[in-house]
Design a protein around this motif. Sequence first.
Motif, short mmCIF file in Angstrom:
data_model
loop_
_atom_site.label_atom_id
_atom_site.label_comp_id
_atom_site.label_asym_id
_atom_site.label_seq_id
_atom_site.Cartn_x
_atom_site.Cartn_y
_atom_site.Cartn_z
N VAL A 98 40.29 46.14 42.04
CA VAL A 98 40.17 46.35 40.60
C VAL A 98 40.76 47.72 40.23
CG1 VAL A 98 38.60 46.35 38.62
CG2 VAL A 98 37.98 45.09 40.71
N ARG A 99 41.59 47.75 39.18
CA ARG A 99 42.07 49.01 38.61
C ARG A 99 41.41 49.18 37.25
NH1 ARG A 99 46.56 50.54 35.44
NH2 ARG A 99 47.44 48.43 35.59
N LEU A 100 40.83 50.39 37.02
CA LEU A 100 40.01 50.62 35.84
C LEU A 100 40.46 51.83 35.05
CD1 LEU A 100 37.08 50.27 38.20
CD2 LEU A 100 36.99 48.87 36.15
N LYS A 101 40.01 51.87 33.82
CA LYS A 101 40.25 53.02 32.94
C LYS A 101 38.94 53.33 32.21
CE LYS A 101 42.70 54.23 28.67
NZ LYS A 101 41.43 54.28 27.90
N GLU A 155 43.28 45.73 35.59
CA GLU A 155 43.98 44.82 36.50
C GLU A 155 43.04 44.40 37.62
OE1 GLU A 155 47.85 44.96 39.57
OE2 GLU A 155 47.10 46.78 38.58
N THR A 156 43.18 43.15 38.04
CA THR A 156 42.47 42.68 39.23
C THR A 156 43.45 41.91 40.11
OG1 THR A 156 41.79 40.58 38.24
CG2 THR A 156 40.28 42.46 38.00
N ALA A 157 43.17 41.88 41.40
CA ALA A 157 44.00 41.12 42.34
C ALA A 157 43.14 40.70 43.53
CB ALA A 157 45.19 41.96 42.83
N VAL A 158 43.32 39.49 43.96
CA VAL A 158 42.58 38.95 45.10
C VAL A 158 43.38 39.21 46.37
CG1 VAL A 158 41.51 36.88 46.09
CG2 VAL A 158 41.60 37.18 43.60
N PHE A 159 42.67 39.55 47.45
CA PHE A 159 43.34 39.70 48.74
C PHE A 159 42.40 39.26 49.86
CE2 PHE A 159 41.18 43.68 48.01
CZ PHE A 159 40.77 44.14 49.26
N HIS A 160 42.99 38.91 50.99
CA HIS A 160 42.25 38.38 52.15
C HIS A 160 42.59 39.20 53.37
CE1 HIS A 160 41.67 35.52 55.59
NE2 HIS A 160 40.55 35.27 54.93
N VAL A 161 41.57 39.53 54.17
CA VAL A 161 41.74 40.41 55.32
C VAL A 161 41.44 39.66 56.61
CG1 VAL A 161 40.83 42.47 56.48
CG2 VAL A 161 41.17 42.48 54.01
N LEU A 162 42.34 39.82 57.59
CA LEU A 162 42.10 39.33 58.95
C LEU A 162 42.13 40.51 59.90
CD1 LEU A 162 44.11 36.04 59.68
CD2 LEU A 162 41.66 36.29 59.33
N SER A 181 47.62 38.90 46.28
CA SER A 181 48.14 38.24 45.09
C SER A 181 49.47 38.87 44.69
CB SER A 181 47.15 38.35 43.94
OG SER A 181 47.73 37.89 42.74
N SER A 182 50.46 38.05 44.47
CA SER A 182 51.80 38.56 44.13
C SER A 182 51.83 39.23 42.76
CB SER A 182 52.81 37.41 44.17
OG SER A 182 52.46 36.41 43.23
N ARG A 183 50.78 39.03 41.97
CA ARG A 183 50.74 39.63 40.63
C ARG A 183 50.25 41.09 40.65
NH1 ARG A 183 47.02 35.48 37.49
NH2 ARG A 183 45.85 35.78 39.42
N ALA A 184 49.82 41.55 41.80
CA ALA A 184 49.27 42.91 41.89
C ALA A 184 50.35 43.96 41.67
CB ALA A 184 48.62 43.11 43.26
N SER A 185 49.99 45.03 40.98
CA SER A 185 50.92 46.12 40.76
C SER A 185 51.09 46.94 42.03
CB SER A 185 50.41 47.02 39.63
OG SER A 185 49.22 47.70 40.07
N LYS A 186 52.14 47.76 42.06
CA LYS A 186 52.38 48.62 43.21
C LYS A 186 51.23 49.61 43.40
CE LYS A 186 57.44 48.46 43.02
NZ LYS A 186 58.69 49.25 42.87
N HIS A 187 50.70 50.13 42.29
CA HIS A 187 49.60 51.09 42.38
C HIS A 187 48.38 50.48 43.06
CE1 HIS A 187 51.58 54.21 40.15
NE2 HIS A 187 51.77 53.45 39.09
N LEU A 188 48.05 49.26 42.65
CA LEU A 188 46.87 48.61 43.20
C LEU A 188 47.06 48.27 44.68
CD1 LEU A 188 44.05 47.72 42.42
CD2 LEU A 188 44.97 45.49 41.77
N ARG A 189 48.24 47.73 44.99
CA ARG A 189 48.54 47.40 46.40
C ARG A 189 48.42 48.63 47.28
NH1 ARG A 189 52.65 45.94 48.45
NH2 ARG A 189 52.44 43.92 49.48
N LYS A 190 48.97 49.74 46.81
CA LYS A 190 48.98 50.97 47.59
C LYS A 190 47.55 51.45 47.86
CE LYS A 190 50.74 55.74 47.47
NZ LYS A 190 51.50 56.73 46.68
N GLN A 191 46.69 51.36 46.86
CA GLN A 191 45.32 51.81 47.02
C GLN A 191 44.56 50.99 48.07
OE1 GLN A 191 43.62 54.44 45.71
NE2 GLN A 191 45.62 55.11 44.95
#
Length: 708
Positions: free
Chosen positions: A165-168, A222-229, A267-277
Amino acid sequence: MTNELKNPQYYVNREVSWLKFNDRVLEEARDLQNPLLERAKFLAITQSNLDEWYMVRVASLRQQVKLGHTKLDAAGMTPLEQLTQISALAGKQVKNQYQTLARSILPAMERAGYTLVKPEALAPDQIAFAQRFFEKELLPVLTPMAIDGTRPFPFLANDTLNIAVRLKQQNDNNDDKKFAVLQVPNTSGRVIKLPQAGQSILVEDIIQHFIASLFPGFIVKETAVFHVLRDMELDVADDEDTPNILQEVQTKLQERERGQVIRVMFSSRASKHLRKQILNPLSIDESRVYDVNGPIDLSFIKSWLKLIDEPELEYKPFQAYENPGLDAEHIFENLHVHDYLLHHPYDTFKSVVDFIRQASLDTQVLAIKMTLYRVSGNSPIIKALGYAAEQGKQVTVLVEIKARFDEENNVHWARELEKRGVHVIYGLRGLKTHAKAALVVRREDDTIRRYVHLGTGNYNDVTANFYTDMGILTSDSEIGADVAAIFNILTGYSDLEYFHQLHMSPDGIREYIYRKIDDEIKNAQAGNPAEIFMKFNSLSDERMIRHLYRASQAGVKIRLIIRGINMLKVGIPGISENIEVHSIVGRFLEHSRIYGFHNNGNPQIYLSSADLMTRNLDRRVELLFPIKQATLRDEALNIFNTMWEDNVKTRVAQTDGTYAKRDRRGVATVNAQQAFIQQAEVQVERVRHEQKQKTIPKFEPLNNPFTQ
């Protein structure tokens, strides 16, 4: 000649071969001849297959790279080169998975009346339902975890679905880079059924739609789903310095949960900022991150299918054949007369369960001994063994607590068996016990007789319904003596060098198969017909491949049915032009192992728990056993030949390591698995007709605790 046969051009990389196998499973998800819900299941299976492969095989390669290993594999690749190639191939496979979902499965499901609804498409009453569900079922268990200077990045468990989650902050227009993570709970299931018929929604979509309520005073940007192995290889120090193997396994199970992150799906919709975090704290490079456009982690399909009751969209059920000779009342008496060959799931696994149950009930039975590698969560065999011990029988069970991903389950059953008086052995140091054997010792008049079951698959009454396996039930004295000797080796101190009929790994199976291959080579060199026919799951042992290459060079015809990994290349001039490899992927998972040799017109056929992999031949306790009775050998040969003639679910290996469907033009259609189902149904009808004629009441032992 030996050095020539080590040429890397003669081998397929193990991991590349495995990915090609999973591609064949993916083909079944796209095959319109399969019922719709079965196609969806195949797609889900490709996900679970890929996950396990990452957690074990890819994790192992990464460890090798980390330790600086540069040893070349049979195909001439370093661990780093293998990782580079398979990461790219796995990426293509993931892309194909999601194309199959978007273009094939989801549209077909919608046409059948089943839809996954996105939040933006919810009707007002559906939104109200989703909100009530969120507030009642999800909100109490959700835990948002902020990521900032005072709160470090949280631990994300293996195989978990998470939301970034990205928040303001509402009163701060300049700061829209606050981040948080929350794990999607599995308490309610992955797919939630909506009130409208046929409509469902993913639980993570509900959470994202109402996620703002978790962050009062903030705006969700912004929100994005991700899965961890994570790396889930269990590294047990199974040696003389390990005083308690059970305790060691339990300790390692806890450590394994914190293994290194080995793959992330985002999720391919995630922004670069969110992915990096998210990705930076996980210390994972981009080659192991897959951006997907669709529901993250296709295992959601299994949850979805549980909500759908449409038998016409599934495989037609069938009744497995139960041989009347294996009826509990007469099983020991009939085993005096002849052996029984079982071919599951076409022959019911109930016969094996009843063999153990009847042994537990029979007052003349003195002892039961078994090996258990994987069992079901509510195993009737476990219950029967416990009951037998409580009745005063000597019951000894080897429970392999190092069986991958079944460690925890097996530790549980080992403890339960011990509580009921069973002598439990936890396997041999340094070796996994993968053999499938059961021994019943019975007093009959003035003698002791041994009854034996040997199989190619696990004593698991659940997987026996969709794995194909074979086994024998016998009272053969030589086989019985061999199995008794093997249990003495497993449970005590014994260094037996000779068996009458059986062959045992480590070493024994490898050397015996070498000898049988050499016999066929001699027959070919003498101008006599020579043939080898085998069926197993995987072929990755380089020395065994070289032996098969030498047989091909000598003119031996070799037919191999290999479901999964195959490092051997067919059709190489002067090397392997006499070898043909088929792979059957269909309704049932092909799991049986058959080893057959022409033997100058007197075929010899063996069944085994072992594949032709180095671990099975050198680092596991495995058994290879003969089918001795001529009628049963003929039956086993017919089973193999029927599978060889399959032209519906068979793919044929090509020289470049790829696989292609057989050309069916101008030939009769043969679906081996369907043919075996039809044979079973004919046998069931025959027995039903005969029982109507006899009207004999079915035997039911008095005071049977398993029917109360």
